[in-house]
Write a protein that holds these residues in place. Structure first.
Motif, mmCIF file in Angstrom:
data_model
loop_
_atom_site.group_PDB
_atom_site.id
_atom_site.type_symbol
_atom_site.label_atom_id
_atom_site.label_comp_id
_atom_site.label_asym_id
_atom_site.label_seq_id
_atom_site.Cartn_x
_atom_site.Cartn_y
_atom_site.Cartn_z
ATOM 1 N N ILE A 186 18.246 -9.330 31.020
ATOM 2 C CA ILE A 186 16.840 -9.591 30.736
ATOM 3 C C ILE A 186 16.183 -8.302 30.254
ATOM 4 O O ILE A 186 16.407 -7.236 30.820
ATOM 5 C CB ILE A 186 16.110 -10.090 31.988
ATOM 6 C CG1 ILE A 186 16.814 -11.298 32.603
ATOM 7 C CG2 ILE A 186 14.641 -10.388 31.690
ATOM 8 C CD1 ILE A 186 16.853 -12.523 31.738
ATOM 9 N N LEU A 187 15.362 -8.420 29.231
ATOM 10 C CA LEU A 187 14.594 -7.286 28.719
ATOM 11 C C LEU A 187 13.122 -7.548 28.955
ATOM 12 O O LEU A 187 12.614 -8.626 28.622
ATOM 13 C CB LEU A 187 14.855 -7.111 27.218
ATOM 14 C CG LEU A 187 14.054 -6.036 26.501
ATOM 15 C CD1 LEU A 187 14.333 -4.657 27.085
ATOM 16 C CD2 LEU A 187 14.356 -6.069 25.004
ATOM 17 N N CYS A 204 12.834 -2.566 19.270
ATOM 18 C CA CYS A 204 13.417 -2.930 20.559
ATOM 19 C C CYS A 204 13.829 -4.401 20.566
ATOM 20 O O CYS A 204 14.919 -4.745 21.034
ATOM 21 C CB CYS A 204 12.406 -2.645 21.673
ATOM 22 S SG CYS A 204 13.041 -2.981 23.328
ATOM 23 N N ILE A 205 12.987 -5.261 20.019
ATOM 24 C CA ILE A 205 13.323 -6.687 19.928
ATOM 25 C C ILE A 205 14.542 -6.886 19.041
ATOM 26 O O ILE A 205 15.477 -7.611 19.390
ATOM 27 C CB ILE A 205 12.121 -7.496 19.422
ATOM 28 C CG1 ILE A 205 10.993 -7.464 20.454
ATOM 29 C CG2 ILE A 205 12.526 -8.932 19.094
ATOM 30 C CD1 ILE A 205 9.652 -7.955 19.940
ATOM 31 N N HIS A 206 14.568 -6.216 17.891
ATOM 32 C CA HIS A 206 15.722 -6.331 16.985
ATOM 33 C C HIS A 206 17.004 -5.866 17.669
ATOM 34 O O HIS A 206 18.063 -6.490 17.516
ATOM 35 C CB HIS A 206 15.497 -5.512 15.717
ATOM 36 C CG HIS A 206 14.465 -6.071 14.812
ATOM 37 N ND1 HIS A 206 14.090 -5.438 13.660
ATOM 38 C CD2 HIS A 206 13.693 -7.194 14.875
ATOM 39 C CE1 HIS A 206 13.158 -6.140 13.046
ATOM 40 N NE2 HIS A 206 12.905 -7.217 13.779
ATOM 41 N N ASN A 207 16.918 -4.786 18.424
ATOM 42 C CA ASN A 207 18.101 -4.254 19.117
ATOM 43 C C ASN A 207 18.590 -5.173 20.228
ATOM 44 O O ASN A 207 19.735 -5.052 20.669
ATOM 45 C CB ASN A 207 17.815 -2.864 19.680
ATOM 46 C CG ASN A 207 17.651 -1.830 18.586
ATOM 47 O OD1 ASN A 207 18.193 -1.972 17.494
ATOM 48 N ND2 ASN A 207 16.893 -0.788 18.873
ATOM 49 N N GLY A 239 15.601 -14.941 18.042
ATOM 50 C CA GLY A 239 16.228 -16.134 18.591
ATOM 51 C C GLY A 239 16.576 -16.029 20.070
ATOM 52 O O GLY A 239 17.422 -16.770 20.563
ATOM 53 N N ILE A 240 15.945 -15.112 20.762
ATOM 54 C CA ILE A 240 16.168 -14.922 22.191
ATOM 55 C C ILE A 240 15.074 -15.676 22.932
ATOM 56 O O ILE A 240 13.896 -15.544 22.576
ATOM 57 C CB ILE A 240 16.094 -13.422 22.567
ATOM 58 C CG1 ILE A 240 17.125 -12.621 21.782
ATOM 59 C CG2 ILE A 240 16.276 -13.217 24.058
ATOM 60 C CD1 ILE A 240 16.911 -11.116 21.868
ATOM 61 N N PRO A 241 15.413 -16.450 23.969
ATOM 62 C CA PRO A 241 14.352 -17.089 24.756
ATOM 63 C C PRO A 241 13.365 -16.030 25.243
ATOM 64 O O PRO A 241 13.776 -15.005 25.800
ATOM 65 C CB PRO A 241 15.090 -17.743 25.903
ATOM 66 C CG PRO A 241 16.486 -17.943 25.401
ATOM 67 C CD PRO A 241 16.741 -16.788 24.478
ATOM 68 N N ALA A 242 12.087 -16.264 25.007
ATOM 69 C CA ALA A 242 11.070 -15.258 25.339
ATOM 70 C C ALA A 242 9.843 -15.904 25.978
ATOM 71 O O ALA A 242 9.483 -17.031 25.654
ATOM 72 C CB ALA A 242 10.660 -14.485 24.084
ATOM 73 N N VAL A 243 9.253 -15.150 26.861
ATOM 74 C CA VAL A 243 7.997 -15.550 27.500
ATOM 75 C C VAL A 243 7.008 -14.436 27.261
ATOM 76 O O VAL A 243 7.340 -13.271 27.403
ATOM 77 C CB VAL A 243 8.186 -15.752 29.028
ATOM 78 C CG1 VAL A 243 6.873 -16.101 29.689
ATOM 79 C CG2 VAL A 243 9.229 -16.804 29.301
#
Length: 96
Positions: A3-4, A59-62, A92-96
């Protein structure tokens, strides 16, 4: 799960900046609290904070193909950053 957690501009000043509005806990205290929660103990949680929109996007791209989920508090960028929204969609990562 990997998790990030991403925090945007001025969140590094939590606990100092207008404590009557934002509270007295610092970002590191919030991070420590989360690490101690039972569900979090079974997760690999990484943290990132930046005051720069470009750094947040990088950071999101990485995180693509590296993270299973993302929690983001983009701070003031919540209101107007189409670039952050596009980065989240593209990742395409599940995000909140």
């Amino acid at each position: 799960m990997n998790i990030l957690i991403i925090n945007g501009p001025n969140l590094n000043l939590l606990g100092q900046r207008e404590p009557s509005i934002y509270g007295t806990e610092s970002l590191s205290e919030i991070m420590d609290w989360l690490k101690e929660q039972s569900p979090a103990k079974n997760q690999n949680i990484n943290w990132f904070q930046s005051n720069s929109e470009g750094d947040l996007i990088d950071c999101i791209h990485n995180a693509i193909d590296e993270k299973d989920g993302l929690v983001i508090n983009p701070g003031a960028l919540t209101h107007y950053s189409y670039a952050l929204r596009d980065a989240l969609a593209a990742a395409g990562i599940p995000a909140v």
